[in-house]
Design a protein around this motif. Sequence first.
Motif, PDB file in Angstrom:
ATOM      1  N   ALA A 172       0.724  -1.155   0.038  1.00 57.75           N
ATOM      2  CA  ALA A 172      -0.018   0.089   0.010  1.00 57.75           C
ATOM      3  C   ALA A 172       0.688   1.379  -0.057  1.00 57.75           C
ATOM      4  O   ALA A 172       0.729   2.238  -0.731  1.00 57.75           O
ATOM      5  N   ALA A 173       1.987   1.239   0.743  1.00 58.26           N
ATOM      6  CA  ALA A 173       2.814   2.338   0.771  1.00 58.26           C
ATOM      7  C   ALA A 173       3.441   2.774  -0.763  1.00 58.26           C
ATOM      8  O   ALA A 173       3.477   3.888  -0.956  1.00 58.26           O
ATOM      9  N   ALA A 174       4.213   1.623  -1.325  1.00 56.76           N
ATOM     10  CA  ALA A 174       4.313   1.824  -2.512  1.00 56.76           C
ATOM     11  C   ALA A 174       3.402   2.337  -3.327  1.00 56.76           C
ATOM     12  O   ALA A 174       3.781   3.108  -4.422  1.00 56.76           O
ATOM     13  N   LYS A 175       2.127   1.973  -3.502  1.00 59.22           N
ATOM     14  CA  LYS A 175       0.976   2.551  -4.260  1.00 59.22           C
ATOM     15  C   LYS A 175       0.942   3.765  -4.181  1.00 59.22           C
ATOM     16  O   LYS A 175       0.839   4.653  -5.158  1.00 59.22           O
ATOM     17  N   ALA A 176       0.750   4.160  -2.939  1.00 56.33           N
ATOM     18  CA  ALA A 176       0.447   5.603  -2.375  1.00 56.33           C
ATOM     19  C   ALA A 176       1.699   6.497  -3.125  1.00 56.33           C
ATOM     20  O   ALA A 176       1.530   7.537  -3.557  1.00 56.33           O
ATOM     21  N   ASP A 177       3.027   6.041  -3.102  1.00 58.75           N
ATOM     22  CA  ASP A 177       3.939   6.814  -3.556  1.00 58.75           C
ATOM     23  C   ASP A 177       4.063   6.840  -5.205  1.00 58.75           C
ATOM     24  O   ASP A 177       4.378   7.983  -5.612  1.00 58.75           O
ATOM     25  N   ALA A 178       3.443   5.911  -5.814  1.00 62.25           N
ATOM     26  CA  ALA A 178       3.642   5.650  -7.206  1.00 62.25           C
ATOM     27  C   ALA A 178       2.556   6.709  -7.561  1.00 62.25           C
ATOM     28  O   ALA A 178       2.632   7.476  -8.613  1.00 62.25           O
ATOM     29  N   ALA A 179       1.049   6.843  -6.817  1.00 62.11           N
ATOM     30  CA  ALA A 179       0.228   7.484  -7.174  1.00 62.11           C
ATOM     31  C   ALA A 179       0.471   8.978  -7.247  1.00 62.11           C
ATOM     32  O   ALA A 179      -0.136   9.767  -7.831  1.00 62.11           O
ATOM     33  N   ALA A 180       1.274   9.291  -5.979  1.00 60.77           N
ATOM     34  CA  ALA A 180       1.808  10.700  -5.810  1.00 60.77           C
ATOM     35  C   ALA A 180       2.470  11.292  -6.929  1.00 60.77           C
ATOM     36  O   ALA A 180       2.556  12.406  -7.429  1.00 60.77           O
ATOM     37  N   TRP A 181       3.393  10.395  -7.206  1.00 59.00           N
ATOM     38  CA  TRP A 181       4.555  10.870  -8.646  1.00 59.00           C
ATOM     39  C   TRP A 181       3.492  11.049  -9.779  1.00 59.00           C
ATOM     40  O   TRP A 181       3.855  11.685 -10.584  1.00 59.00           O
TER      41      TRP A 181
END
Length: 325
Positions: free
Chosen positions: A299-308
């Motif tokens: 979930a953390a990596a998905k949030a980071d990818a979505a933010a970028w």
Amino acid sequence: ADAPLNRLGLAQWLVSPQHPLTARVTVNRLWQHAFGAGLVKTAEDFGLQGEPPSHPQLLDWLASQFIAEGWDVKAMMKRIVLSSTYRQSSKMTPEKIDRDPDNRLLARGPRFRLDAEMIRDQALAVSGLLVDQIGGPSVKPPQPAGLWESVGYSGSNTVKFKADDGHEKVHRRTLYTFVKRTSPPPQMSTLDAPSRESCTVRRERTNTPLQALMLMNDPQFVETARALAVRTRTEGGETPQTKAAFLLRLCLSRNPHEQEIAEIVQLVDAAKAHFVAEPKAAEALLSVGEIPLDANTDAAAKADAAAWTLAANLVLNLDEVITKN
């Protein structure tokens, strides 16, 4: 006098050094390609109803050089883009705007919004998705379903639109996009691309809110933002600052300012906090397009990818990115 009285004779007359019109028209279109407007602004009309040239002696000289060099288009384009006139800064000043709002006197470098095809191809290129294969059949990238039904004949093979799938088709240059003339791709029409129902020598350029909305929400542009975010996260270094600098430099073709980097980092931090709280929103954003979502991503990596992805989407919509400066 020695030419045959047929189409071959007409062609020989058109490209005769004693016939100045063909060279003038051609050189004017090359100038328009570089500067956004020709020396004769009405490139489609060199007759009595067209505008007179802004620099008639320059037009004649370029036309005579074009003929003398054997109609060498590459040499003429090189002459234009290496000229001091073309290489001026495109920055405007209040005085220049008052004296010459349309830059007909060429006191500054060219500045105009890119054509529709170039905007799409540029987004695909910086994201790393562009398929650079030359030649081949037309392709049908995604567009809203049902657009063809109201203008298609019942027995036609184009009465219903069916989008292609697969990287090799969806991410081809816009040159290869299939165009139904009675219902051209809205992605292109919104950015003033002609329908191809008639020959268009000079396109009109508009700037509307609909264009920004399309660039921010069209599935293909969201997908390019996703791919650009992946590229930024893998090639941009270890810190948010280096990633932001990489993203901006890739799209702007210049080194970004510290304030610009700080604003991208601030946006990413705020977006990441939002996507951590709304994991379904992150998954929805990361599911747009052909690029598969890694099922093993936490979930953390998905949030980071979505933010970028949001940051990349913003940068791809900057005026400086979609405008030739």
